[in-house]
Design a protein around this motif. Structure first.
Motif, PDB file in Angstrom:
ATOM      1  N   ARG A  12     -22.723   2.448  -2.238  1.00 27.30           N
ATOM      2  CA  ARG A  12     -22.313   3.822  -1.914  1.00 27.30           C
ATOM      3  C   ARG A  12     -22.705   4.174  -0.477  1.00 27.30           C
ATOM      4  O   ARG A  12     -21.963   4.848   0.242  1.00 27.30           O
ATOM      5  N   GLU A  52     -20.329   2.543   1.931  1.00 27.41           N
ATOM      6  CA  GLU A  52     -19.050   3.272   1.974  1.00 27.41           C
ATOM      7  C   GLU A  52     -19.155   4.510   2.858  1.00 27.41           C
ATOM      8  O   GLU A  52     -18.240   4.799   3.644  1.00 27.41           O
ATOM      9  N   ARG A  53     -20.261   5.231   2.738  1.00 27.17           N
ATOM     10  CA  ARG A  53     -20.443   6.424   3.579  1.00 27.17           C
ATOM     11  C   ARG A  53     -20.533   6.059   5.049  1.00 27.17           C
ATOM     12  O   ARG A  53     -20.126   6.834   5.921  1.00 27.17           O
ATOM     13  N   GLU A  63     -25.634  -0.794  -6.572  1.00 30.36           N
ATOM     14  CA  GLU A  63     -24.678   0.307  -6.537  1.00 30.36           C
ATOM     15  C   GLU A  63     -25.069   1.395  -5.539  1.00 30.36           C
ATOM     16  O   GLU A  63     -24.213   1.874  -4.771  1.00 30.36           O
TER      17      GLU A  63
END
Length: 335
Positions: free
Chosen positions: A258, A261-262, A254
């Motif tokens: 993240r 995604e950034r 996870e």
């Protein structure tokens, strides 16, 4: 090999130099009923019983009453895994189901068996141990006393020979690396490890990954996540260059997603990955992994322990539970 010898009422009577009837009356709670024992004699019996390490043989009492034998299920974890969200839960379900099938009752224990409380575990005829946390000195005492003990997962303890069953990591990791090989255009992949303590499962998975990669001419760059399970910018840069990453634990995924995604990157097209674990949480189905066979491994541990208790040969006994590769979106081939 010398068999485990339980301290008996006769042993206590001999040590205290008193009659068996007196010892039985004191230690079985009959003092003052059918037999009267002097206070000084009672104190002597209790002192000798404590010094010898006597504990009531609950399994023998059950057998005398015509019921089943007793095995312990022990974990060094703080909380016993009775909740389905616990990562050890399915191991316990497999242990429980197979124990019932083979006619054993279960004694559930957690926390470490120190010198002061190790007597709890020998209330049972033998034990299955779960979890990576452990007290090697406590285990060594039990093994040197020839107490029947089987670990769920490979566990090695200095100076003693341990019994264990584990997953067939080698075969499934070789299949996984072979699958990832076609995605490794740079002939390199990154392996991300957590900051957990170095234990046998971690060592085994790393070794099998390196061996499988070497056999295919792949280089493996090993990096470590920080205490928050995050990657450094340098480590993430290596993954961007190599395009292929493998994680050793599920909880690292996870934070990585993240970060992807950034960075505006997509798993399964910009970066491909896999994890050396099963999806026991049921929330990472989009990651390439292996099947959840925890129930089967727990079952195998009880079968192995049963062979120890029955004093059957162990030479042909299976110690590995097969795992099956599950290919998912995280390593789908580019279109």
């Amino acid at each position: 090999m010398k068999e485990f010898k339980r301290v008996t009422l006769q042993d206590v009577a001999k040590e205290a130099k008193v009659s068996y009837a007196s010892v039985s009356a004191v230690l079985n709670g009959k003092d003052g009923k059918s037999i009267r024992v002097a206070q000084k004699t009672k104190e002597l019996i209790l002192e000798c019983a404590a010094r010898l390490g006597y504990v009531p043989n609950m399994a023998a009492r059950k057998l005398k009453n015509g019921t089943n034998s007793l095995i312990a299920v022990f974990t060094y974890e703080q909380i016993f895994p009775v909740e389905s969200e616990n990562e050890y839960y399915r191991f316990f379900v497999g242990i429980q189901e197979t124990a019932e099938k083979l006619g054993y009752d279960i004694l559930i224990l957690n926390n470490r068996p120190t010198e002061e409380n190790s007597s709890r575990i020998v209330l049972a005829d033998g034990a299955v141990m779960m979890g990576v946390n452990r007290d090697d000195k406590g285990i060594e005492r039990l093994v040197k006393a020839n107490y029947p003990l089987v670990f769920v997962g490979r566990r090695e303890v200095s100076d003693v020979s341990t019994h264990w069953v584990t997953f067939d990591y080698q075969k499934v990791i070789a299949q996984m690396v072979d699958h990832l090989n076609d995605l490794c255009s740079a002939r390199t992949l990154v392996y991300v490890e957590s900051q957990e303590q170095e234990r046998e499962p971690r060592k085994d998975k790393r070794r099998f990954l390196l061996e499988a990669a070497q056999s295919l001419g792949l280089e493996v760059l090993i990096v470590q996540a920080d205490e928050r399970n995050m990657l450094s910018l340098e480590a993430f840069g290596l993954i961007e260059q190599c395009k292929v990453v493998v994680f050793d634990r599920l909880f690292l995924l996870e934070p990585f997603e993240r970060l992807l995604e950034r960075k505006g990157l997509k798993l399964g097209s910009d970066i491909w990955g896999a994890v050396l674990e099963d999806d026991w949480m049921g929330s990472h189905e989009h990651w390439t992994r292996w099947s959840n066979q925890r129930l089967e491994l727990g079952s195998l541990a009880v079968e192995y322990l049963s062979h120890l208790l029955q004093k059957e040969t162990l030479e042909q006994l299976e110690t590995l539970t097969p795992l099956y590769l599950v290919i998912s979106e995280s390593s789908a081939f580019p279109k």
